[in-house]
Design a protein around this motif. Structure first.
Motif, PDB file in Angstrom:
ATOM      1  N   LEU A 139       0.440  -1.350   0.173  1.00  0.00           N
ATOM      2  CA  LEU A 139      -0.432  -0.040  -0.313  1.00  0.00           C
ATOM      3  C   LEU A 139       0.367   0.759   0.368  1.00  0.00           C
ATOM      4  O   LEU A 139       0.615   1.882  -1.185  1.00  0.00           O
ATOM      5  CB  LEU A 139      -0.841  -0.540   1.385  1.00  0.00           C
ATOM      6  CG  LEU A 139      -1.657  -1.040   1.078  1.00  0.00           C
ATOM      7  CD1 LEU A 139      -3.149  -1.244   2.661  1.00  0.00           C
ATOM      8  CD2 LEU A 139      -3.084  -1.236   0.238  1.00  0.00           C
ATOM      9  N   PHE A 140       2.221   1.076   0.363  1.00  0.00           N
ATOM     10  CA  PHE A 140       2.691   2.244   1.044  1.00  0.00           C
ATOM     11  C   PHE A 140       3.973   1.676  -0.083  1.00  0.00           C
ATOM     12  O   PHE A 140       4.011   3.387  -0.094  1.00  0.00           O
ATOM     13  CB  PHE A 140       3.388   2.975   2.159  1.00  0.00           C
ATOM     14  CG  PHE A 140       1.940   3.075   3.348  1.00  0.00           C
ATOM     15  CD1 PHE A 140       1.775   4.941   3.816  1.00  0.00           C
ATOM     16  CD2 PHE A 140       1.101   1.907   3.790  1.00  0.00           C
ATOM     17  CE1 PHE A 140       0.834   4.655   4.769  1.00  0.00           C
ATOM     18  CE2 PHE A 140       0.235   2.559   4.769  1.00  0.00           C
ATOM     19  CZ  PHE A 140       0.165   4.050   4.727  1.00  0.00           C
ATOM     20  N   GLY A 141       4.450   1.158   0.011  1.00  0.00           N
ATOM     21  CA  GLY A 141       5.659   1.023  -0.615  1.00  0.00           C
ATOM     22  C   GLY A 141       5.164   1.255  -2.500  1.00  0.00           C
ATOM     23  O   GLY A 141       6.325   1.353  -3.545  1.00  0.00           O
ATOM     24  N   LEU A 142       4.293   0.624  -2.834  1.00  0.00           N
ATOM     25  CA  LEU A 142       4.149   0.592  -4.773  1.00  0.00           C
ATOM     26  C   LEU A 142       2.589   1.397  -4.832  1.00  0.00           C
ATOM     27  O   LEU A 142       2.314   0.948  -6.157  1.00  0.00           O
ATOM     28  CB  LEU A 142       3.874  -0.813  -4.602  1.00  0.00           C
ATOM     29  CG  LEU A 142       4.377  -2.549  -4.426  1.00  0.00           C
ATOM     30  CD1 LEU A 142       4.374  -3.272  -4.373  1.00  0.00           C
ATOM     31  CD2 LEU A 142       6.229  -1.732  -5.323  1.00  0.00           C
ATOM     32  N   SER A 174      -6.599   6.179   6.358  1.00  0.00           N
ATOM     33  CA  SER A 174      -7.631   5.438   5.638  1.00  0.00           C
ATOM     34  C   SER A 174      -6.294   3.990   4.933  1.00  0.00           C
ATOM     35  O   SER A 174      -4.885   4.744   4.600  1.00  0.00           O
ATOM     36  CB  SER A 174      -8.483   5.764   5.117  1.00  0.00           C
ATOM     37  OG  SER A 174      -8.188   6.269   4.042  1.00  0.00           O
ATOM     38  N   SER A 175      -6.843   3.311   4.286  1.00  0.00           N
ATOM     39  CA  SER A 175      -5.663   2.886   3.259  1.00  0.00           C
ATOM     40  C   SER A 175      -5.790   3.823   2.326  1.00  0.00           C
ATOM     41  O   SER A 175      -3.686   3.254   1.742  1.00  0.00           O
ATOM     42  CB  SER A 175      -6.943   1.340   2.656  1.00  0.00           C
ATOM     43  OG  SER A 175      -7.852   1.527   2.446  1.00  0.00           O
ATOM     44  N   HIS A 176      -6.446   4.624   2.033  1.00  0.00           N
ATOM     45  CA  HIS A 176      -5.512   5.290   0.621  1.00  0.00           C
ATOM     46  C   HIS A 176      -5.033   6.117   1.259  1.00  0.00           C
ATOM     47  O   HIS A 176      -4.259   7.089   0.309  1.00  0.00           O
ATOM     48  CB  HIS A 176      -6.857   6.390   0.075  1.00  0.00           C
ATOM     49  CG  HIS A 176      -6.839   7.391  -0.767  1.00  0.00           C
ATOM     50  ND1 HIS A 176      -7.060   6.536  -2.380  1.00  0.00           N
ATOM     51  CD2 HIS A 176      -6.326   8.427  -0.926  1.00  0.00           C
ATOM     52  CE1 HIS A 176      -6.536   6.868  -2.763  1.00  0.00           C
ATOM     53  NE2 HIS A 176      -6.425   8.284  -2.364  1.00  0.00           N
ATOM     54  N   SER A 177      -4.138   6.399   2.428  1.00  0.00           N
ATOM     55  CA  SER A 177      -3.257   7.059   2.690  1.00  0.00           C
ATOM     56  C   SER A 177      -2.166   6.189   2.178  1.00  0.00           C
ATOM     57  O   SER A 177      -0.553   7.003   1.801  1.00  0.00           O
ATOM     58  CB  SER A 177      -2.972   7.147   4.405  1.00  0.00           C
ATOM     59  OG  SER A 177      -3.674   7.720   5.218  1.00  0.00           O
ATOM     60  N   GLU A 229      -6.634  -3.299  -5.291  1.00  0.00           N
ATOM     61  CA  GLU A 229      -5.644  -3.929  -6.483  1.00  0.00           C
ATOM     62  C   GLU A 229      -4.592  -4.885  -5.652  1.00  0.00           C
ATOM     63  O   GLU A 229      -4.352  -6.076  -6.200  1.00  0.00           O
ATOM     64  CB  GLU A 229      -5.014  -3.208  -6.720  1.00  0.00           C
ATOM     65  CG  GLU A 229      -5.571  -2.196  -7.949  1.00  0.00           C
ATOM     66  CD  GLU A 229      -4.729  -1.174  -8.043  1.00  0.00           C
ATOM     67  OE1 GLU A 229      -4.981  -0.166  -9.517  1.00  0.00           O
ATOM     68  OE2 GLU A 229      -3.734  -0.077  -7.417  1.00  0.00           O
ATOM     69  N   CYS A 230      -4.245  -4.342  -4.564  1.00  0.00           N
ATOM     70  CA  CYS A 230      -3.231  -5.420  -3.191  1.00  0.00           C
ATOM     71  C   CYS A 230      -4.396  -6.896  -3.162  1.00  0.00           C
ATOM     72  O   CYS A 230      -3.702  -7.765  -3.051  1.00  0.00           O
ATOM     73  CB  CYS A 230      -2.599  -4.984  -1.768  1.00  0.00           C
ATOM     74  SG  CYS A 230      -2.295  -5.178  -0.603  1.00  0.00           S
ATOM     75  N   SER A 231      -5.414  -6.726  -2.754  1.00  0.00           N
ATOM     76  CA  SER A 231      -6.243  -7.913  -2.520  1.00  0.00           C
ATOM     77  C   SER A 231      -6.347  -8.646  -3.173  1.00  0.00           C
ATOM     78  O   SER A 231      -6.685  -9.927  -3.032  1.00  0.00           O
ATOM     79  CB  SER A 231      -7.122  -7.862  -1.838  1.00  0.00           C
ATOM     80  OG  SER A 231      -8.159  -7.031  -2.527  1.00  0.00           O
ATOM     81  N   SER A 232      -6.342  -8.600  -4.809  1.00  0.00           N
ATOM     82  CA  SER A 232      -6.107  -9.678  -6.027  1.00  0.00           C
ATOM     83  C   SER A 232      -5.287  -9.917  -6.697  1.00  0.00           C
ATOM     84  O   SER A 232      -5.360 -10.486  -7.532  1.00  0.00           O
ATOM     85  CB  SER A 232      -6.948  -8.510  -6.957  1.00  0.00           C
ATOM     86  OG  SER A 232      -8.146  -7.671  -6.932  1.00  0.00           O
ATOM     87  N   LEU A 233      -4.258  -9.772  -5.897  1.00  0.00           N
ATOM     88  CA  LEU A 233      -2.422 -10.033  -6.448  1.00  0.00           C
ATOM     89  C   LEU A 233      -2.080 -11.560  -6.221  1.00  0.00           C
ATOM     90  O   LEU A 233      -2.569 -12.129  -4.732  1.00  0.00           O
ATOM     91  CB  LEU A 233      -1.546  -8.993  -5.437  1.00  0.00           C
ATOM     92  CG  LEU A 233      -1.514  -7.701  -5.881  1.00  0.00           C
ATOM     93  CD1 LEU A 233       0.022  -7.958  -4.596  1.00  0.00           C
ATOM     94  CD2 LEU A 233      -1.279  -7.686  -7.434  1.00  0.00           C
TER      95      LEU A 233
END
Length: 199
Positions: free
Chosen positions: A38-41, A146-149, A47-51
């Motif tokens: 989330l923070f480094g990419l 939030s996750s959008h952070s 998108e993350c949960s679908s990897l």
């Protein structure tokens, strides 16, 4: 969750505190890898949960240098290149995959979802969002976190490191540069540095 574009951008100290808290919580390897994505990419939670494992590992099981967010998992209905060049992000993903290989067996299927809950089911964007929020609360971060952070912090750090809006737009997967411009909060240090170099 905070409205997109309004989520808090974490300072270096806040991010390091979050990572220290995460490292001593349950499922530390998995949760550290999620936060690094989330923070480094700059990935969105969906998108993350679908990897899948095959997205981030090659046929030899090694961490790829880059991968694509596929159209089916993209908010903008277009493929996007994601670069796994940050050593800290790579270490976190490798550590989590190594942990899974140690507990589930060495031959993980490349089509298996990368991130799974403790019950073995895949994360949805919503459940990953809830997980991130719990970690933010435990770390004493403000309600606006939030996750959008993750995406906002990713974008802000890139801008602070001199990445232009066109390249930022590519890395963020935005359809237009104008979308990326919304992340370009004014930074007095950058402005002062820029003016100093004008003449």
């Amino acid at each position: 969750m905070s409205k997109e574009g309004k989520a808090k951008v974490l300072t270096d100290a806040e991010f390091e505190r979050l990572m220290k808290i995460t490292a001593v919580e349950a499922h530390a390897a998995r949760n550290t890898a999620i936060l690094m994505c989330l923070f480094g990419l700059g990935l969105r939670v969906h998108e993350c949960s679908s990897l899948r494992l095959g997205d981030v590992t090659d046929s030899d099981g090694e961490i790829r240098q880059q991968f694509q967010i596929k159209i089916a998992n993209s908010k903008t209905n277009r493929n996007r290149e994601v670069f796994l060049s940050n050593p800290r992000v790579r270490r976190a993903i490798k550590s989590y995959i190594d942990h899974r290989r140690a507990t589930e067996g060495p031959d993980l299927h490349p089509n298996a979802f990368l991130f799974r809950s403790q019950k073995g089911s895949r994360f949805t964007g919503n459940t990953m969002q809830q997980l991130a929020k719990r970690l933010f609360i435990k770390s004493g971060l403000p309600d606006s976190t939030s996750s959008h952070s993750g995406r906002r912090t990713f974008a802000t750090r890139l801008i602070n490191n001199g990445v232009g809006l066109k390249n930022l737009s590519c890395l963020m997967g935005h359809a237009t540069v104008n979308q990326s411009a919304e992340y370009a909060d004014t930074n007095p240090l950058i402005l002062e540095r820029a003016v100093r170099k004008i003449l």
